[in-house]
Design an enzyme around this catalytic site. Structure first.
Site, mmCIF file in Angstrom:
data_model
loop_
_atom_site.group_PDB
_atom_site.id
_atom_site.type_symbol
_atom_site.label_atom_id
_atom_site.label_comp_id
_atom_site.label_asym_id
_atom_site.label_seq_id
_atom_site.Cartn_x
_atom_site.Cartn_y
_atom_site.Cartn_z
ATOM 1 N N SER A 93 -62.604 -38.904 78.031
ATOM 2 C CA SER A 93 -62.225 -37.500 77.839
ATOM 3 C C SER A 93 -60.740 -37.338 77.526
ATOM 4 O O SER A 93 -60.265 -37.811 76.509
ATOM 5 C CB SER A 93 -62.637 -36.707 79.081
ATOM 6 O OG SER A 93 -62.408 -35.350 78.868
ATOM 7 N N ASP A 231 -59.328 -31.633 73.499
ATOM 8 C CA ASP A 231 -59.007 -32.871 74.208
ATOM 9 C C ASP A 231 -59.605 -34.058 73.428
ATOM 10 O O ASP A 231 -60.138 -33.883 72.329
ATOM 11 C CB ASP A 231 -59.498 -32.812 75.666
ATOM 12 C CG ASP A 231 -61.009 -32.896 75.776
ATOM 13 O OD1 ASP A 231 -61.694 -32.535 74.798
ATOM 14 O OD2 ASP A 231 -61.509 -33.331 76.823
ATOM 15 N N ASP A 233 -62.247 -35.919 73.517
ATOM 16 C CA ASP A 233 -63.663 -36.019 73.134
ATOM 17 C C ASP A 233 -64.277 -34.669 72.760
ATOM 18 O O ASP A 233 -65.498 -34.565 72.605
ATOM 19 C CB ASP A 233 -64.482 -36.682 74.245
ATOM 20 C CG ASP A 233 -64.458 -35.882 75.540
ATOM 21 O OD1 ASP A 233 -63.463 -35.171 75.786
ATOM 22 O OD2 ASP A 233 -65.446 -35.954 76.297
ATOM 23 N N ASP A 235 -64.820 -31.773 74.243
ATOM 24 C CA ASP A 235 -65.570 -30.823 75.078
ATOM 25 C C ASP A 235 -64.674 -29.721 75.633
ATOM 26 O O ASP A 235 -65.147 -28.731 76.160
ATOM 27 C CB ASP A 235 -66.382 -31.520 76.193
ATOM 28 C CG ASP A 235 -65.520 -32.327 77.144
ATOM 29 O OD1 ASP A 235 -64.317 -32.526 76.850
ATOM 30 O OD2 ASP A 235 -66.050 -32.781 78.174
HETATM 31 MG MG MG Z 1 -63.256 -34.022 77.594
#
Ligand code: MG
Length: 439
Positions: A93, A231, A233, A235
């Protein structure tokens, strides 16, 4: 040792998260899936292809077929899990580049809950892995359309936009979809850090204000309507208003919450008092971590869930936090209702301080117990132990909780004035230090 934190398994590559561990996790999840098909994807980190290959090997060995999305965002993978037994995403992440991990997804877009994570962990510890015979080993299939499907879903939902938007992808996997979604919707798009690169050369993957100076400047210099930052990744999402001012998670949470909440909203225990100011009686508070928010959103049939870290859950869309979809929703608000700074003007601001202290992992429980003992003497209105310990006072509160992913105690303090918040923060840090265990 407990392998799973609040967001699956995460840690330093080669030390805490190794290819061997990834292989075993693949075999453990594959055993649980009993030969059904699994979908897999990974983020831009340099170690991600290596670790996803190890995970894939483990899955294949148990007889599961693996559908490979390849380099992708976490919400793309979570949405693509519909139709499979489960989905695995190799990502750490927003953590630094030398970290990696794996997040596991259910077909309804919700991350594995605590019970499921414990089941995987138990199989790892007890070697409860069931390998297939040589003629039942799984096969790998390509699944190249997941990004296209994700993009089409968002465009169908938002329809069209006519804004000038700056999108900072932070060299993460949002590069593959976020600027394209805004262009497809009809926006004039300027993209920043839009080359996938696991070294994160443009900025660190966490979209904090310190990391977004280029975005703030670009929005202002180009006269854009809105700035978006993701961020590593994809999400998470935070924003910058048309004047180049950073709009943090607490304000965005209030902005979305006021518009979405009819019956119930779910937020973590470290959320600002702003939310109660607008939605008293409708707020459900839970542990910090997007999986806990999704769980409670599902349980209460809530209209919306969100975290000040930049996690937004629109359950009618998916139970997975989708930073790309949330960005498009925010842009829609700006287009329909007017400038972002104006929309935010009616939301009060209470000074909030968030910090952390490095703590020896082994000492964590002892420190928390000692701290709770000390807190008993304070003159508080309410004490909550949903996650760590939270004390509510007349016009302020604080929370001390162990991080779900790192060897840290996280401290959040909010007061009606800056002075009040600062004084309380210093008091809490002193109390934690007295409880011991600092590195
Ligand atoms: Mg993330």
């Amino acid at each position: 040792m407990k392998l799973f934190g609040s967001s699956g398994i995460r840690g330093l590559v080669w030390e805490e998260f190794t290819p061997q561990l990834a292989l075993d996790i693949g075999a453990a999840v594959g055993t649980m899936c009993k030969g059904h098909d699994v979908v897999i994807g990974w983020d831009v980190r340099t170690s991600s292809p290596c670790l996803s290959n190890a995970l894939t090997s483990g899955l294949l060995a148990t007889g599961c077929d693996v559908h490979s999305v390849g380099l992708t965002t976490t919400p793309t993978l979570a949405r693509a899990t519909k139709g499979f037994a489960c989905g695995l995403m190799v990502t750490a992440s927003h953590n630094p580049p030398e970290h990696n991990g794996v997040k596991m997804w259910n077909p309804d877009g919700m991350a594995f809950d605590t019970v499921q994570m414990n089941q995987v962990e138990e199989r790892l510890v007890n070697r409860g892995l069931s390998l297939a015979s040589w003629d039942r080993v799984g096969r790998v299939h390509e699944y190249p359309d997941a990004l296209k499907e994700h993009m089409e879903t968002i465009v169908r939902s938002i329809k069209s936009l006519k804004l000038k938007v700056v999108v900072d992808c932070g060299n993460g996997s949002a590069c593959l979809i976020s600027p394209q979604v805004f262009r497809e919707l009809g926006c004039d798009v300027i993209s920043l850090n839009a080359q996938p690169d696991g070294h994160f050369p443009g900025r660190m993957p966490e979209p904090t204000e310190e990391n977004l100076s280029l975005l703030k400047k670009t929005v202002k210099d180009t006269g854009a309507d809105l700035g978006i930052a993701h961020d590593g990744d994809g999400d998470r999402m935070v924003a910058v208003d048309e004047n180049g001012n950073y709009v943090g998670g607490d304000k965005l949470l209030a902005l979305f919450a006021i518009r979405e909440t009819k019956r119930k909203i779910v937020v973590p225990i470290d959320t600002s008092m702003i939310i109660d100011h607008f939605l008293e009686g409708k707020v459900v508070r839970t542990k910090v971590g997007d999986v806990f928010i999704s769980e409670k959103v599902k349980e209460h049939g809530a209209d919306f869930g969100g975290e000040p870290s930049g996690t937004w859950i629109f359950p009618k869309e998916t139970l997975c936090p989708d930073g790309i979809y949330a960005a498009a929703r925010l842009a829609k608000i700006v287009e329909d209702e007017g400038k972002l700074s104006q929309q935010l003007a009616s939301i009060p601001e209470f000074p909030i301080i968030r910090g952390s202290l490095q703590i020896d992992k082994q000492e964590m429980c002892k420190v928390m117990d000692k701290l709770k003992e000390k807190l008993g003497n304070l003159d508080y209105i309410e004490m909550s132990s949903i996650d760590g310990v939270r004390l509510q006072f007349k016009d302020s509160w604080f929370l001390v909780r162990p991080s779900g992913t790192e060897a840290k105690l996280r401290i959040t303090v909010e007061g009606v004035t800056k002075r009040k918040a600062k004084e309380l923060y210093e008091k809490v840090v002193k109390l934690v230090k007295q409880a011991g265990g600092l590195k």
